[in-house]
Design a protein around this motif. Structure first.
Motif, PDB file in Angstrom:
ATOM      1  N   SER A 466       0.861  -1.180   0.000  1.00  0.00           N
ATOM      2  CA  SER A 466       0.000   0.000   0.000  1.00  0.00           C
ATOM      3  C   SER A 466       0.893   1.224   0.000  1.00  0.00           C
ATOM      4  N   PHE A 467       1.082   1.801  -1.189  1.00  0.00           N
ATOM      5  CA  PHE A 467       1.918   2.977  -1.375  1.00  0.00           C
ATOM      6  C   PHE A 467       3.327   2.751  -0.840  1.00  0.00           C
ATOM      7  N   GLY A 468       3.908   1.621  -1.248  1.00  0.00           N
ATOM      8  CA  GLY A 468       5.280   1.323  -0.895  1.00  0.00           C
ATOM      9  C   GLY A 468       5.466   0.614   0.421  1.00  0.00           C
ATOM     10  N   VAL A 469       4.419   0.474   1.228  1.00  0.00           N
ATOM     11  CA  VAL A 469       4.519  -0.206   2.521  1.00  0.00           C
ATOM     12  C   VAL A 469       4.056  -1.655   2.355  1.00  0.00           C
ATOM     13  N   PRO A 470       4.886  -2.660   2.650  1.00  0.00           N
ATOM     14  CA  PRO A 470       4.465  -4.061   2.529  1.00  0.00           C
ATOM     15  C   PRO A 470       3.210  -4.338   3.353  1.00  0.00           C
ATOM     16  N   TYR A 471       2.305  -5.100   2.757  1.00  0.00           N
ATOM     17  CA  TYR A 471       1.001  -5.325   3.373  1.00  0.00           C
ATOM     18  C   TYR A 471       1.100  -6.117   4.668  1.00  0.00           C
ATOM     19  N   LEU A 472       2.098  -6.984   4.797  1.00  0.00           N
ATOM     20  CA  LEU A 472       2.242  -7.815   5.992  1.00  0.00           C
ATOM     21  C   LEU A 472       3.199  -7.223   7.015  1.00  0.00           C
ATOM     22  N   PHE A 473       3.636  -5.992   6.818  1.00  0.00           N
ATOM     23  CA  PHE A 473       4.498  -5.347   7.806  1.00  0.00           C
ATOM     24  C   PHE A 473       3.751  -5.239   9.141  1.00  0.00           C
ATOM     25  N   PRO A 474       4.355  -5.543  10.290  1.00  0.00           N
ATOM     26  CA  PRO A 474       5.786  -5.755  10.543  1.00  0.00           C
ATOM     27  C   PRO A 474       6.210  -7.211  10.637  1.00  0.00           C
ATOM     28  N   THR A 475       5.371  -8.147  10.170  1.00  0.00           N
ATOM     29  CA  THR A 475       5.793  -9.548  10.195  1.00  0.00           C
ATOM     30  C   THR A 475       6.661  -9.891   8.991  1.00  0.00           C
ATOM     31  N   ALA A 476       6.421  -9.229   7.856  1.00  0.00           N
ATOM     32  CA  ALA A 476       7.244  -9.410   6.662  1.00  0.00           C
ATOM     33  C   ALA A 476       7.243  -8.102   5.879  1.00  0.00           C
ATOM     34  N   PRO A 477       8.326  -7.343   5.944  1.00  0.00           N
ATOM     35  CA  PRO A 477       9.573  -7.581   6.684  1.00  0.00           C
ATOM     36  C   PRO A 477       9.392  -7.429   8.192  1.00  0.00           C
ATOM     37  N   TYR A 478      10.239  -8.132   8.902  1.00  0.00           N
ATOM     38  CA  TYR A 478      10.119  -8.210  10.351  1.00  0.00           C
ATOM     39  C   TYR A 478      10.631  -6.944  11.014  1.00  0.00           C
ATOM     40  N   SER A 479       9.874  -6.458  11.998  1.00  0.00           N
ATOM     41  CA  SER A 479      10.289  -5.284  12.775  1.00  0.00           C
ATOM     42  C   SER A 479       9.843  -5.500  14.211  1.00  0.00           C
ATOM     43  N   PHE A 480      10.789  -5.750  15.086  1.00  0.00           N
ATOM     44  CA  PHE A 480      10.449  -5.994  16.488  1.00  0.00           C
ATOM     45  C   PHE A 480       9.854  -4.746  17.138  1.00  0.00           C
ATOM     46  N   ARG A 481      10.336  -3.573  16.747  1.00  0.00           N
ATOM     47  CA  ARG A 481       9.854  -2.337  17.358  1.00  0.00           C
ATOM     48  C   ARG A 481       8.358  -2.136  17.125  1.00  0.00           C
ATOM     49  N   VAL A 482       7.888  -2.480  15.929  1.00  0.00           N
ATOM     50  CA  VAL A 482       6.477  -2.297  15.594  1.00  0.00           C
ATOM     51  C   VAL A 482       5.656  -3.526  15.970  1.00  0.00           C
ATOM     52  N   LEU A 483       6.327  -4.670  16.125  1.00  0.00           N
ATOM     53  CA  LEU A 483       5.616  -5.912  16.405  1.00  0.00           C
ATOM     54  C   LEU A 483       4.931  -5.894  17.774  1.00  0.00           C
ATOM     55  N   LYS A 484       5.377  -5.032  18.667  1.00  0.00           N
ATOM     56  CA  LYS A 484       4.769  -4.972  19.991  1.00  0.00           C
ATOM     57  C   LYS A 484       3.370  -4.368  19.971  1.00  0.00           C
ATOM     58  N   ASP A 485       2.919  -3.927  18.809  1.00  0.00           N
ATOM     59  CA  ASP A 485       1.554  -3.438  18.674  1.00  0.00           C
ATOM     60  C   ASP A 485       0.877  -4.100  17.482  1.00  0.00           C
ATOM     61  N   THR A 486       1.106  -5.416  17.330  1.00  0.00           N
ATOM     62  CA  THR A 486       0.513  -6.143  16.207  1.00  0.00           C
ATOM     63  C   THR A 486      -0.441  -7.216  16.705  1.00  0.00           C
ATOM     64  N   PHE A 487       0.094  -8.350  17.157  1.00  0.00           N
ATOM     65  CA  PHE A 487      -0.769  -9.407  17.694  1.00  0.00           C
ATOM     66  C   PHE A 487      -1.291  -9.008  19.078  1.00  0.00           C
ATOM     67  N   PHE A 488      -0.414  -8.472  19.884  1.00  0.00           N
ATOM     68  CA  PHE A 488      -0.777  -7.992  21.217  1.00  0.00           C
ATOM     69  C   PHE A 488      -0.294  -6.552  21.346  1.00  0.00           C
ATOM     70  N   ARG A 489      -0.903  -5.842  22.255  1.00  0.00           N
ATOM     71  CA  ARG A 489      -0.517  -4.452  22.470  1.00  0.00           C
ATOM     72  C   ARG A 489       0.288  -4.341  23.746  1.00  0.00           C
ATOM     73  N   ALA A 490       1.434  -3.728  23.630  1.00  0.00           N
ATOM     74  CA  ALA A 490       2.250  -3.452  24.807  1.00  0.00           C
ATOM     75  C   ALA A 490       1.599  -2.333  25.620  1.00  0.00           C
ATOM     76  N   PRO A 491       1.996  -2.154  26.868  1.00  0.00           N
ATOM     77  CA  PRO A 491       1.428  -1.035  27.658  1.00  0.00           C
ATOM     78  C   PRO A 491       1.562   0.287  26.923  1.00  0.00           C
TER      79      PRO A 491
END
Length: 512
Positions: A466-491
């Motif tokens: 979507s306008f240059g952003v991979p649709y499966l981000f942050p799982t592919a490509p992987y990004s731990f920083r953003v992953l904390k608000d994907t499956f579960f939400r950090a505080p």
């Protein structure tokens, strides 16, 4: 209704152009009678256009033009007509300075401009402004008195609010931009205006926050909107379809919402919002797969509750996609995987059914989709009754008649309930559509067919952006920083509301 993007004027439109000699960029005349004549030619057949002759201070002849229903009558009378007609001769100035006198001293309105061309005068009148042509003046005054009957700000009708703001967008562009501005009181919030549609001239506002938005995404969206060639934009869905990258993908590439807090949240994460005049729905981009499964309530509630609800939502989203195909595959090819007692119950229920599980599932799914569509299109009071009564009566009658089995009714009903947990309507449509090919694959190849179908979907999602952003981000490509608000939400205190990726973020993550 829509023409292609490389639209050119037809013969009929050229004939209309020839009948309106004032439509090109022709200058206004100093003769008021000639201006009146040309304006009446331009608005010939427009019964809602009002031509109101008047005199300024009893001396200068003038003509007031506006569209009945698009102006605020009270504002027009109090700010324009009464001051003009009650102006005393002692307050008059010379003919050369009369426009400045009216603009700076007489007309009590915040929006007063001037126009010297008929084309600009026509467009401004059609937007709800009032025009004042004066004898001996080559410019006309344009007064912003737009108003009329509009829908007030109400609660969202398509997105229920459990906790959070209860206002929603309306069909008025400036009302929608004000709802966003009330939440972001910063000069970094920008609204770039453009006009789309050669005939309707629909106003479109491109909203973003300077310093947060990705410039590549912003310029790409602006360029695609500018390239739109069509007669009219009747709803924001037109723009969505004309600028999307993958037209035939079942997965949406834009967030479509009528809630201002969702739009503000996206802007704070670097998204671009497109506000269309005449539509209560705002579209935001870029979007990812995981973003469609999140709601505002995920951040308004405490982290324990939010994560539990998000887990339920992910689980039921998978159920809505896979449950009918799994039932068909297990009952057709893999009976050994079903517990014996449950298998005997299913076999007893299907004993008198004349159709195989594949046909049975397709019949029930199509019937359920038909009942859902009927409930949505009928009036609200009738639609709910049709959905509930129709589902109960048709399901019970079909089981008693031996057309379908009771387990299949349970599977389809549970699948329908699970699909309602998907928070975005357009994203839920993708799951409803993909359910049918998965059922066919399961009926022909069993669990192997389901695996192949899921693999095809995964490959498609991996190549979607979507306008240059991979649709499966942050799982592919992987990004731990953003992953904390994907499956579960950090505080909430660990989130900095910058989870929307941009080109710079993707390059940094790729280098790691």
């Amino acid at each position: 209704m829509l023409r292609n993007r490389y639209w050119s004027k037809t013969k009929a439109e050229k004939i209309i152009q020839d009948k309106h000699p004032a439509l090109p960029a022709e200058k206004l005349h100093m003769d008021l009678q000639k201006n009146d004549h040309l304006l009446r030619i331009i608005f010939a057949g427009c019964s809602d256009v009002v031509f109101r002759p008047l005199e300024i201070g009893g001396r200068e002849k003038a003509l007031l033009i506006y569209i009945d229903g698009l102006v605020d009558d009270i504002m027009l009378d109090e700010c324009v007509i009464k001051p003009l007609m009650a102006c005393l001769p002692s307050h008059q100035t010379s003919k050369e300075n009369i426009l400045d006198f009216l603009k700076n001293q007489l007309i009590a309105n915040g929006q007063v401009n001037s126009a010297a061309e008929f084309s600009k005068l026509e467009q401004t009148i059609l937007k709800g402004h009032a025009a004042i042509c004066i004898e001996g003046q080559k410019d006309a005054l344009l007064v912003g008195v737009s108003g009329g009957k509009t829908r007030s700000v109400e609660q969202p009708s398509t997105e229920n609010t459990v906790r959070g703001a209860r206002d929603s967008f309306t069909e008025i562009l400036r009302t929608n931009t004000s709802l966003i501005r009330r939440r972001i009181r910063s000069s970094r919030l920008k609204f770039d205006m453009t006009t789309v549609g050669d005939l309707a001239q629909t106003d479109v506002a491109i909203a973003y926050i300077s310093g947060i938005v990705d410039e590549f995404t912003l310029q790409e969206i602006k360029m695609r909107i500018e390239k739109i060639k069509t007669e009219a934009i009747l709803e924001s869905g037109y723009i969505e379809q004309l600028i999307e990258e993958r037209t035939f993908s079942p997965f949406p590439q834009f967030l479509v919402t009528e809630r201002p807090d969702y739009v503000v949240s996206g802007l704070l994460q670097g998204q671009v919002a497109i506000v269309t005049d005449g539509s209560p729905f705002v579209i935001c981009a870029p979007m990812t797969f995981w973003g469609f499964l999140q709601t505002g309530e995920d951040y308004y509630e405490r982290v324990v509750y939010a994560n539990f609800i998000r887990l339920i939502r992910l689980l039921f989203a998978m159920i809505s996609l896979l449950l009918p195909s799994l039932y068909v595959a297990l009952t057709t090819f893999h009976q050994q995987m079903i517990p014996t007692n449950l298998l005997l119950s299913i076999a007893a229920a299907r004993e008198g059914v004349p159709f195989p599980a594949l046909v049975e599932a397709i019949i029930m799914e199509i019937t359920f989709e038909g009942l859902r569509e009927a409930g949505e299109r009928l009036p609200k009071q009738i639609g709910q009754a049709v959905s509930i009564v129709g589902g109960l009566v048709v399901g019970q009658a079909a089981v008693e008649a031996g057309i379908v089995s009771a387990p299949m009714v349970i599977v389809v009903s549970l699948t329908g309930i699970a699909s309602f947990t998907i928070p975005r309507y357009n994203f839920g449509l993708a799951f409803r559509l993909l359910r049918f090919p998965l059922i066919l694959f399961a009926g022909m190849f069993g669990l192997y067919g389901i695996a192949v179908g899921l693999l095809i979907i995964l490959v498609h999602l991996s190549g979607l952006s979507s306008f240059g952003v991979p649709y499966l981000f942050p799982t592919a490509p992987y990004s731990f920083r953003v992953l904390k608000d994907t499956f579960f939400r950090a505080p909430l205190w660990t989130l900095f509301f910058t989870s929307q990726p941009n080109k710079r973020t993707l390059r940094k993550e790729g280098s790691k």
